[in-house]
Design an enzyme around this catalytic site. Structure first.
Site, mmCIF file in Angstrom:
data_model
loop_
_atom_site.group_PDB
_atom_site.id
_atom_site.type_symbol
_atom_site.label_atom_id
_atom_site.label_comp_id
_atom_site.label_asym_id
_atom_site.label_seq_id
_atom_site.Cartn_x
_atom_site.Cartn_y
_atom_site.Cartn_z
ATOM 1 N N LYS A 12 -57.753 -46.867 43.034
ATOM 2 C CA LYS A 12 -56.657 -47.798 43.339
ATOM 3 C C LYS A 12 -55.382 -46.989 43.492
ATOM 4 C CE LYS A 12 -58.282 -51.911 41.034
ATOM 5 N NZ LYS A 12 -57.990 -52.575 39.775
ATOM 6 N N HIS A 15 -49.538 -46.915 41.141
ATOM 7 C CA HIS A 15 -48.391 -47.757 41.477
ATOM 8 C C HIS A 15 -47.149 -47.375 40.681
ATOM 9 C CE1 HIS A 15 -48.859 -50.261 37.953
ATOM 10 N NE2 HIS A 15 -50.100 -50.527 38.280
ATOM 11 N N HIS A 18 -47.267 -47.032 37.003
ATOM 12 C CA HIS A 18 -47.873 -45.784 36.520
ATOM 13 C C HIS A 18 -46.863 -44.639 36.595
ATOM 14 C CE1 HIS A 18 -51.755 -47.860 37.833
ATOM 15 N NE2 HIS A 18 -51.780 -47.813 36.521
HETATM 16 N N1 ARG Z 1 -55.350 -48.008 33.483
HETATM 17 C C1 ARG Z 1 -54.573 -49.029 32.861
HETATM 18 C C2 ARG Z 1 -53.749 -49.791 33.908
HETATM 19 O O1 ARG Z 1 -53.489 -49.272 34.952
HETATM 20 C C3 ARG Z 1 -53.617 -48.472 31.843
HETATM 21 C C4 ARG Z 1 -54.296 -47.842 30.663
HETATM 22 C C5 ARG Z 1 -53.476 -47.973 29.447
HETATM 23 N N2 ARG Z 1 -54.011 -47.307 28.316
HETATM 24 C C6 ARG Z 1 -54.919 -47.796 27.467
HETATM 25 N N3 ARG Z 1 -55.290 -47.060 26.478
HETATM 26 N N4 ARG Z 1 -55.401 -49.004 27.610
HETATM 27 O O2 ARG Z 1 -53.369 -50.918 33.660
#
Ligand code: ARG
Length: 451
Positions: A12, A15, A18
């Site tokens: 993906k 964004h 991030h």
């Molecule tokens: N990949 C997730 C997202 O884009 C964020 C991960 C956050 N970290 C975690 N330990 N859950 O929403």
């Protein structure tokens, strides 16, 4: 001190949320390291979950290998969007996707090979971005890393009598905290996001024996982290208190030009390129004779974006605007970098060796005293920023320090001053540069000796 940040999702687009996490997390880690902590930078990649079943299904139906190698993220996004559109008309696709994810969880070779391909291509694209930002990680152990560590979580919760059945799913009730139940195993037997986070927390405690484990993730996930931390508490792990969610607000764009190539998705590479292009144009205008214009524009353009995330308290939403971000007289990254370059150019012209001793008692003006006070308060700003997990404290300090320097620059002649006073003022400038450079480094930005 564990700092988990960035954590984009494989296949993906990376964004802007991030990017926010990446910039803030990077700075928090640098601040702690500066204070002498032993830090670990973790990228908890979103590389597992039902969406991979969808991707595999979509890829087998509509995937284009040539495009996938050329522009992996765009191609994966294209087939992912297509999957959702088609699945509305043809719900059987959803079953097919679930079947593929199940296969993936069962280590089926074909499923695994496709997953590996998607992951490798995505990571390559993400790493290009990280390189440009000057950001590295100590660990990329993401969600897939925990896929074989979930049974332990489920049986542990079961042993402690915490698992309840609910519509064939397994949950931990959190009524005692007035929170909705935390879903652990879905009705089809698949584990989910929260289970992987529980596995990750246990693994991290065991592997690193952390004092603190920070999760730099947008505020919309606050509930998720409350649930995860309370499940750890109920399971009897007193260290749940050392797990901290570091939230941050949303990002909006004042300028539609910042957006879009495909629908509503903003490709960050485009945003970085645009910022660098605009910075280059400003340099061409202000200092056409500068050497390394492209290199400087890269530092300024990227620093400008980073500073936009760093300058206000992280819980606040931010509005991105090119005018503000690149205004080298405003509260911006370029303002700090310009001020630094201005100070460097005086030092260069002075021709005085670095270690020249001087009589600091000659520095008696208000302008000079203001700088000295800020140089002193730097040490407290770093500690305050660390304790509150708030790089903006350092960003504000760097702005105040630069403002004080510019006032001094406008009021106090340096090169044309009496020899002793000249030496003392040069010493002050050198000290100013040392502190500002450290501050920018802690924020994750780069300095330029000339601009
Ligand atoms: N990949 C997730 C997202 O884009 C964020 C991960 C956050 N970290 C975690 N330990 N859950 O929403």
């Amino acid at each position: 001190m564990l700092i988990e940040f960035s954590s984009p999702n494989i296949a993906k687009p990376f964004h802007v949320g991030h990017l926010y996490s990446t910039v803030i997390g990077n700075s928090i880690e640098r601040i702690y390291k500066h204070l002498g902590y032993n830090t670990v930078r973790i990228n908890h990649l979103g590389d597992w979950g039902t969406q991979f079943g969808k991707l595999i299904t979509a890829y087998l139906l509509w995937g284009d290998d040539e495009k996938l190698t050329e522009e992996p993220i765009q191609e994966l996004l294209r087939i992912y969007v297509m999957f959702h559109k088609e699945a509305e008309r043809n719900p059987a696709l959803e079953d097919e996707a679930r079947r593929w994810f199940k296969k993936l969880e069962e280590d089926d070779p074909q499923a695994k090979a496709l997953w590996t391909k998607f992951s490798d291509l995505s990571l390559k694209a993400f790493n290009k971005l990280y390189d440009r930002l000057g950001i590295t990680f100590d660990s990329y152990a993401g969600e897939s890393f925990y896929s074989d560590k979930m049974d332990e979580v489920v049986s542990l919760l079961d042993q402690k009598g915490l698992l309840a059945e609910s519509d064939n799913a397994k949950v931990v009730n959190l009524e005692a905290y007035s929170l909705p139940p935390c879903l652990i195993v879905k009705s089809d037997g698949a584990t989910i996001y929260a289970t992987r986070d529980l596995a990750a927390a246990l693994y991290r405690k065991r592997t690193y024996d952390f004092d603190k484990c920070l999760y730099v993730v947008g505020t919309p996930q606050a509930l998720h982290f409350q649930q995860v931390f309370h499940v750890l508490e109920l399971a009897g792990f007193a260290w749940y208190r050392d797990c901290v969610h570091i939230g941050f607000g949303l990002v909006r764009f004042a300028d539609r030009k910042l957006a879009t190539r495909t629908g509503d998705v903003i490709f960050l590479e485009d945003v970085l390129n645009e910022s660098v292009k605009r910075s280059l144009a400003l340099i061409e205008e202000n200092n056409p004779a500068l050497e390394n214009k492209q290199e400087t524009a890269e530092k300024v353009g990227i620093g400008a974006i980073m500073f936009a995330f760093l300058k206000s308290g992280r819980e606040r939403d931010i509005v991105f605007s090119w005018e503000e971000m690149l205004n080298n007289e405003g509260e911006s990254g370029p303002y700090l970098q310009y001020t630094y370059a201005r100070a460097q150019s005086i030092l260069k012209k002075s021709g005085i060796p670095d270690q020249a001793s001087c009589d600091t008692s000659l520095l008696v003006s208000d302008e000079e005293f203001a700088i000295v006070k800020l140089l002193d308060s730097f040490q407290y700003a770093v500690v305050d920023a660390a304790e509150k997990y708030e790089p903006s404290i350092l960003a504000r300090h760097a702005l105040n320090l630069s403002r004080a320097f510019n006032r001094f620059y406008n009021h106090c002649p340096v090169l044309s001053a009496e020899p002793e006073l000249r030496k003392a003022r040069l010493w002050l400038i050198r000290s100013f540069c040392a502190v500002l450079e450290t501050e920018l480094e802690l924020l994750g930005m780069k300095v330029c000796k000339q601009m």
